[in-house]
Structure formats: structure tokens, C-alpha cells
Design a protein around this motif. Sequence first.
Motif, mmCIF file in Angstrom:
data_model
loop_
_atom_site.group_PDB
_atom_site.id
_atom_site.type_symbol
_atom_site.label_atom_id
_atom_site.label_comp_id
_atom_site.label_asym_id
_atom_site.label_seq_id
_atom_site.Cartn_x
_atom_site.Cartn_y
_atom_site.Cartn_z
ATOM 1 N N TYR A 246 -3.440 -6.268 -6.922
ATOM 2 C CA TYR A 246 -4.720 -6.400 -7.609
ATOM 3 C C TYR A 246 -5.841 -5.747 -6.804
ATOM 4 O O TYR A 246 -6.741 -5.103 -7.363
ATOM 5 C CB TYR A 246 -5.047 -7.872 -7.860
ATOM 6 C CG TYR A 246 -4.111 -8.559 -8.826
ATOM 7 C CD1 TYR A 246 -3.467 -7.855 -9.837
ATOM 8 C CD2 TYR A 246 -3.855 -9.928 -8.722
ATOM 9 C CE1 TYR A 246 -2.599 -8.488 -10.721
ATOM 10 C CE2 TYR A 246 -2.989 -10.567 -9.587
ATOM 11 C CZ TYR A 246 -2.358 -9.840 -10.588
ATOM 12 O OH TYR A 246 -1.499 -10.469 -11.454
ATOM 13 N N GLU A 247 -5.805 -5.919 -5.487
ATOM 14 C CA GLU A 247 -6.838 -5.321 -4.647
ATOM 15 C C GLU A 247 -6.807 -3.799 -4.689
ATOM 16 O O GLU A 247 -7.846 -3.152 -4.585
ATOM 17 C CB GLU A 247 -6.660 -5.784 -3.195
ATOM 18 C CG GLU A 247 -7.109 -7.201 -2.919
ATOM 19 C CD GLU A 247 -7.148 -7.505 -1.436
ATOM 20 O OE1 GLU A 247 -7.814 -6.755 -0.699
ATOM 21 O OE2 GLU A 247 -6.496 -8.477 -1.008
ATOM 22 N N MET A 248 -5.629 -3.227 -4.846
ATOM 23 C CA MET A 248 -5.480 -1.768 -4.763
ATOM 24 C C MET A 248 -5.560 -1.074 -6.114
ATOM 25 O O MET A 248 -6.039 0.062 -6.209
ATOM 26 C CB MET A 248 -4.145 -1.423 -4.101
ATOM 27 C CG MET A 248 -4.025 -1.945 -2.685
ATOM 28 S SD MET A 248 -2.367 -1.704 -2.011
ATOM 29 C CE MET A 248 -2.402 -2.838 -0.626
ATOM 30 N N LEU A 249 -5.116 -1.762 -7.175
ATOM 31 C CA LEU A 249 -5.060 -1.126 -8.493
ATOM 32 C C LEU A 249 -5.942 -1.793 -9.540
ATOM 33 O O LEU A 249 -6.261 -1.168 -10.555
ATOM 34 C CB LEU A 249 -3.608 -1.124 -9.000
ATOM 35 C CG LEU A 249 -2.606 -0.277 -8.221
ATOM 36 C CD1 LEU A 249 -1.192 -0.531 -8.733
ATOM 37 C CD2 LEU A 249 -2.939 1.207 -8.336
ATOM 38 N N GLY A 250 -6.309 -3.035 -9.326
ATOM 39 C CA GLY A 250 -7.066 -3.766 -10.331
ATOM 40 C C GLY A 250 -6.151 -4.564 -11.236
ATOM 41 O O GLY A 250 -5.003 -4.190 -11.484
ATOM 42 N N PHE A 251 -6.673 -5.676 -11.752
ATOM 43 C CA PHE A 251 -5.865 -6.597 -12.547
ATOM 44 C C PHE A 251 -5.336 -5.927 -13.810
ATOM 45 O O PHE A 251 -4.152 -6.045 -14.155
ATOM 46 C CB PHE A 251 -6.694 -7.832 -12.916
ATOM 47 C CG PHE A 251 -5.915 -8.877 -13.661
ATOM 48 C CD1 PHE A 251 -5.174 -9.837 -12.986
ATOM 49 C CD2 PHE A 251 -5.907 -8.897 -15.045
ATOM 50 C CE1 PHE A 251 -4.452 -10.797 -13.677
ATOM 51 C CE2 PHE A 251 -5.179 -9.850 -15.741
ATOM 52 C CZ PHE A 251 -4.456 -10.800 -15.060
ATOM 53 N N GLU A 252 -6.206 -5.214 -14.558
ATOM 54 C CA GLU A 252 -5.795 -4.615 -15.828
ATOM 55 C C GLU A 252 -4.718 -3.556 -15.627
ATOM 56 O O GLU A 252 -3.752 -3.481 -16.397
ATOM 57 C CB GLU A 252 -7.004 -4.015 -16.548
ATOM 58 C CG GLU A 252 -7.997 -5.050 -17.044
ATOM 59 C CD GLU A 252 -9.127 -4.420 -17.841
ATOM 60 O OE1 GLU A 252 -9.098 -3.173 -18.025
ATOM 61 O OE2 GLU A 252 -10.020 -5.159 -18.277
ATOM 62 N N ALA B 81 0.830 -1.208 0.000
ATOM 63 C CA ALA B 81 0.000 0.000 0.000
ATOM 64 C C ALA B 81 0.864 1.257 0.000
ATOM 65 O O ALA B 81 0.590 2.222 -0.735
ATOM 66 C CB ALA B 81 -0.931 0.002 1.210
ATOM 67 N N ALA B 82 1.914 1.268 0.806
ATOM 68 C CA ALA B 82 2.817 2.415 0.849
ATOM 69 C C ALA B 82 3.527 2.591 -0.486
ATOM 70 O O ALA B 82 3.768 3.726 -0.932
ATOM 71 C CB ALA B 82 3.829 2.240 1.983
ATOM 72 N N ALA B 83 3.858 1.490 -1.145
ATOM 73 C CA ALA B 83 4.513 1.563 -2.447
ATOM 74 C C ALA B 83 3.572 2.149 -3.499
ATOM 75 O O ALA B 83 3.973 2.992 -4.310
ATOM 76 C CB ALA B 83 4.986 0.175 -2.868
ATOM 77 N N VAL B 84 2.328 1.697 -3.495
ATOM 78 C CA VAL B 84 1.335 2.222 -4.437
ATOM 79 C C VAL B 84 1.129 3.715 -4.203
ATOM 80 O O VAL B 84 1.063 4.513 -5.150
ATOM 81 C CB VAL B 84 0.006 1.447 -4.302
ATOM 82 C CG1 VAL B 84 -1.107 2.139 -5.088
ATOM 83 C CG2 VAL B 84 0.184 0.007 -4.772
ATOM 84 N N GLU B 85 1.020 4.110 -2.938
ATOM 85 C CA GLU B 85 0.848 5.530 -2.610
ATOM 86 C C GLU B 85 2.027 6.349 -3.124
ATOM 87 O O GLU B 85 1.845 7.425 -3.722
ATOM 88 C CB GLU B 85 0.713 5.701 -1.102
ATOM 89 C CG GLU B 85 0.520 7.147 -0.660
ATOM 90 C CD GLU B 85 0.518 7.287 0.853
ATOM 91 O OE1 GLU B 85 -0.384 7.964 1.385
ATOM 92 O OE2 GLU B 85 1.423 6.732 1.506
ATOM 93 N N ALA B 86 3.249 5.872 -2.920
ATOM 94 C CA ALA B 86 4.439 6.591 -3.378
ATOM 95 C C ALA B 86 4.470 6.699 -4.895
ATOM 96 O O ALA B 86 4.859 7.732 -5.454
ATOM 97 C CB ALA B 86 5.694 5.896 -2.860
#
Length: 341
Positions: free
Chosen positions: A205-211, A155-160
Motif C-alpha cells: 500500500y505504501e509503494m503502490l497505493g490501496f486502489e 520493494a524489490a518485488a514491486v521494482e521487478a
Amino acid sequence: MTASTQDNSTRSKTFVLEPNDVKRLANVCGHLDSHINQIRQHYSVQIFNRGNRFQVEGSSENSYRAARLIRRLYQETHNGTVITPDLIHLLLQADDDDDTQPTAQAPHTGQIKTPLLLVKARGQSQLEYLQRIREFDLNFGIGPAGTGKTFLAVAAAVEALLRDDVKRILLVRPAVEAGEKLGFLPGDLAQKIDPYLRPLYDALYEMLGFEQVAKLMERNVIEVAPLAYMRGRTLSHSFVILDESQNTTKEQMKMFLTRIGFGSKAVITGDISQVDLPRGVYSGLKHGLAVLDGVDGIGTTRFLNSDVVRHPLVQRIVDAYDRFDAQEQQQERRRLNETPE
């Protein structure tokens, strides 16, 4: 170490670097005082020195910051660090960031908003974990399964990445089976290690979606980086997650830690109670924690069994195994004590 104020806006700060070591002083000052000139120009101060006695003249704030940096560089040389213009630039940049972004050290809200999911910290340990990830460039998250250490790191990586703080996310995991012999795995390199990285993929996948994840992987914005293939790389402007790090060797852990480059963050997660290395091979995570104990700039969060956020049964299972292991160790010590010489 003394300091005398000339007026309300300027200061002449005098200090002595101890112990007096000619080689360390030369390392700090650089060839023809190039390092000192780099600091002087950045802070717009005058810096004079005779041996290990320094004097900094300029504005009160900048004199203090320049003197603080010189003392820090001298402390670094105690560990054998070679001072370079790049290192000074990095420290100057970090100092400026601290000055221009006062909210950077503010307490973490405990929430990370991703496109598909609002991630919330559960409990004080998770909150402190997120705060340390924000504060430090290198972090260890240690604890039993189910404490959220890997999920929060993703989650922290996605946020960054979404904030453009980093340019890419690297997912790293040692390919060690949990006691099984899986045999030959078909496919290319990424496909071979996919089973080992599945928990990281699931979180993405939960945070950004598969595609979206698939598109980012095609562009190498999200990259699978097998630990065994990272030697020789320098990972700059990246958010790197090393998962299941208890299954690294001492050599692999050192290699990974020395890959971190400018503008990067690294989070190392693991459970030292679930080492799957061959008998007699010491865990690189255990060794790394011992070696780096007390080193500045590294955050360590140790999760407890009470921090498990999965099904309540998981926490009871972890507790039961801990009690059983403790009893076995006690019986083994008793047996050794009773064995006649």
C-alpha cells in the motif's frame, strides 16, 4: 587441464572431467550427445570427446564459455542432478544475460523508486541485501524484527514487476499464531490468512497505493498464496516472498524451495529467534540454512541487532532479550553440569 591457442581468434581447448564416471558422463552428454549438440549449436563451436576427455574448437571466447558450461554440468551431476534440455537452456540464457547486460552485477545504488515511495537502503547490510536480491534467484534474509528485510523484499518485488522482469508477485506466509489461539476465522481463504499477511500488504500500500494493489489482486498480478496450498505448483516468472519462514516445518520449506520455476525470484525472510512452532517441531528455516550452506546461486544476508531501523528502543529491547536468553542458556548448562550422575 590444458589449453593451446591456435591464433588470435580461435582456440582449441582440451580438458578432462574428473573423476571418470560413465553414468555422470552419459548424464552430461545426453541421448546421442543431444546435450552436447545443444551447447555446440548455441556457441557455434565444435566439441569432441573420448570418454572424459573433451576438446572444444571455436572462437576464443565461445570455446571458453562452452568448456566452462560442460564442467559446471559435470559438477551438478555430483549432487545427483538430472541434466535436461531445459536446464541447459536456462544456463545458456543466464550466460548470455551476463554477457549482454554488464550492468546487472553493478553495485546497487541502494534506492528503489516506486510510484508512491522512494525506498532507500539504510546501512551496509540492507545495501548488500538488495544487491544479492538482484544477483541471485534465491535469497535468505535472516535477522531480528525491524531490520527491513520484509519491506525491502517487497520493494524489490514491486521494482521487478514495474520493469516487467516478472509477471506477478506472490505473497506467502505460514499461518502460525505467535503463541495465541485465534480460533475460527470467518471468510474465504484469502480473508482467513489476511491477518498473517498484513505486514506485506502494508508495504505494498505504501509503494503502490490501496486502489492499485486492489486492482492488481483482482487480476491475480499480486496473489496471496498460502504456504499449505502451494504443493504441486510451479511458480514461473514470479517474484515470491516467503515471510516469517522460521515458522515453516522442514517439509514445508523443502516443498516451497522446489516450487521455483523459470524466470522467478524468491526471497525468504525470517527471524530464527522467534519460532512459534509447537514444541518439538524443528524450524524449516534453520534446517534449510544448514542444508543449503555452500550451495552456489543462493544469497544469504544475516542482519544484526545493530541493523534495526525502527525506534531506537526496539534495538535495545532485542539486545536485552538476547542477553537474557544467553544468561538462561548459561544457567541451564551450569545446572546440567552440577547435576550428579
